[in-house]
Design a protein around this motif. Structure first.
Motif, PDB file in Angstrom:
ATOM      1  N   ARG A  40      -9.003  16.508 -39.536  1.00 31.74           N
ATOM      2  CA  ARG A  40      -8.865  15.903 -38.918  1.00 31.74           C
ATOM      3  C   ARG A  40      -8.458  14.970 -39.022  1.00 31.74           C
ATOM      4  NH1 ARG A  40     -11.939  17.729 -33.817  1.00 31.74           N
ATOM      5  NH2 ARG A  40     -13.175  18.981 -34.458  1.00 31.74           N
ATOM      6  N   GLN A  41      -8.732  14.004 -40.146  1.00 30.33           N
ATOM      7  CA  GLN A  41      -8.079  12.715 -40.703  1.00 30.33           C
ATOM      8  C   GLN A  41      -7.951  12.678 -41.477  1.00 30.33           C
ATOM      9  OE1 GLN A  41     -12.348  11.292 -42.631  1.00 30.33           O
ATOM     10  NE2 GLN A  41     -12.797  10.265 -40.487  1.00 30.33           N
ATOM     11  N   THR A  76     -18.084   9.983 -37.796  1.00 26.79           N
ATOM     12  CA  THR A  76     -17.974   8.857 -38.443  1.00 26.79           C
ATOM     13  C   THR A  76     -19.202   7.974 -38.719  1.00 26.79           C
ATOM     14  OG1 THR A  76     -16.738   7.351 -36.964  1.00 26.79           O
ATOM     15  CG2 THR A  76     -14.961   8.476 -38.439  1.00 26.79           C
ATOM     16  N   SER A 134     -13.904  17.802 -41.297  1.00 29.15           N
ATOM     17  CA  SER A 134     -12.552  16.621 -40.743  1.00 29.15           C
ATOM     18  C   SER A 134     -11.971  16.207 -41.666  1.00 29.15           C
ATOM     19  CB  SER A 134     -14.291  16.124 -41.239  1.00 29.15           C
ATOM     20  OG  SER A 134     -14.814  16.220 -42.466  1.00 29.15           O
ATOM     21  N   ILE A 186     -19.809  13.447 -40.716  1.00 35.67           N
ATOM     22  CA  ILE A 186     -18.523  12.925 -41.983  1.00 35.67           C
ATOM     23  C   ILE A 186     -18.858  11.862 -43.204  1.00 35.67           C
ATOM     24  CG2 ILE A 186     -16.342  11.960 -42.084  1.00 35.67           C
ATOM     25  CD1 ILE A 186     -15.901  13.104 -39.226  1.00 35.67           C
TER      26      ILE A 186
END
Ligand code: PGA
Length: 256
Positions: free
Chosen positions: A100-101, A131, A97, A170
């Motif tokens: 990704r984030q 999330t 994540s 997340i």
């Protein structure tokens, strides 16, 4: 048959080469028995090569935290699958994540990386997770299904059991707030259903990640759906990490 747990240490951007050496010395001293669980260390790239030497005659595996889907070329700052395999690396985390984030990695990128890893003989540790907003909106299961279906596009059903899946909510990563057993159970069942719907029913490994530590691992081990852990913060401390491994080993023996 005894369940074989997988315990992966995601060191993220932590530890210099010297610190890694000290960690492994401490780890080896603290661990009284070679674990039956598969232990995978995923240090940063620079340390990875050094750790390969350090762990040469050990039963532990090494994983990278990322790779690029192209074979070679003008991709400043990137690492190819061949660079990893030719350096003795067997695993690679994909779609974490944080990638990704913070680095804009899309499901499409994740999918290309998964395919490249598989065709190169690397075992992908494919991360998925929702999330806090997704969870509050009751979108968790849809988000997981989408991440999986997109991330696994064009992956042959026969290759699915070569992938290690990691469910990492997340909101539970690095926060000290881990998901509740019911939430983990439900999410893992969804992951398993999606994989089964693509065509594979056996040898599916689904790890849980998000604030796993020595003080909560026992409870997590009692969740039948959990096949192991992807551990960030607690894997940086040899005592913590060994305690997690020892508790897993005790759990396996008790179950037998
Ligand atoms: P954490 O990280 O254990 O520090 O929550 C887990 C991960 O990001 O893989």
């Amino acid at each position: 048959m005894n369940k074989k747990y997988i315990i992966a240490a995601n060191w993220k951007m932590n530890k210099t080469i010297d610190e890694s050496k000290i960690f492994i010395e401490k780890f080896n001293n603290l661990l009284l028995e070679i674990p039956t669980s598969k232990v995978i260390f995923c240090p940063p790239f620079l340390t990875l090569f050094y750790m390969n030497e350090l762990l040469k005659n050990s039963p532990y595996d090494l994983g990278a935290q990322n790779l690029h889907w192209e074979e070679s070329g003008a991709y400043t700052g990137e690492i190819s699958a061949t660079m990893l395999t030719s350096s003795g690396i067997s695993h690679v985390i994909i779609g974490h994540s944080e990638r990704r984030q913070l680095f804009g990695e899309t499901d499409k990128n994740v999918n290309m990386k998964v395919q490249k890893a598989l065709s190169s003989g690397l075992t992908p540790i494919l991360c998925i997770g929702e999330t806090l907003v997704d969870r509050k909106n009751n979108d968790t299961l849809t988000v997981l299904e989408n991440q999986l279906n997109n991330g696994l596009e064009n992956v042959a059903a026969g290759d699915l059991s070569k992938i290690i899946f990691a469910y990492e909510p997340i909101w539970a990563i690095g926060t000290g707030e881990r998901a509740e057993p019911e939430q983990i159970d439900e999410a893992h069942k969804t992951v398993r259903n999606v994989i089964e719907s693509i065509g594979v029913k056996e040898n599916i490994s689904i790890l849980y990640g998000g604030s796993v530590k020595s003080s909560n691992v026992n409870e997590l081990l009692n969740i039948n759906e959990v096949d192991g852990f992807l551990i960030g913060g607690a894997s940086l401390d040899a005592e913590e990490f060994v305690s997690i491994i020892n508790q897993t080993e005790t759990h396996i023996k008790k179950d037998n």
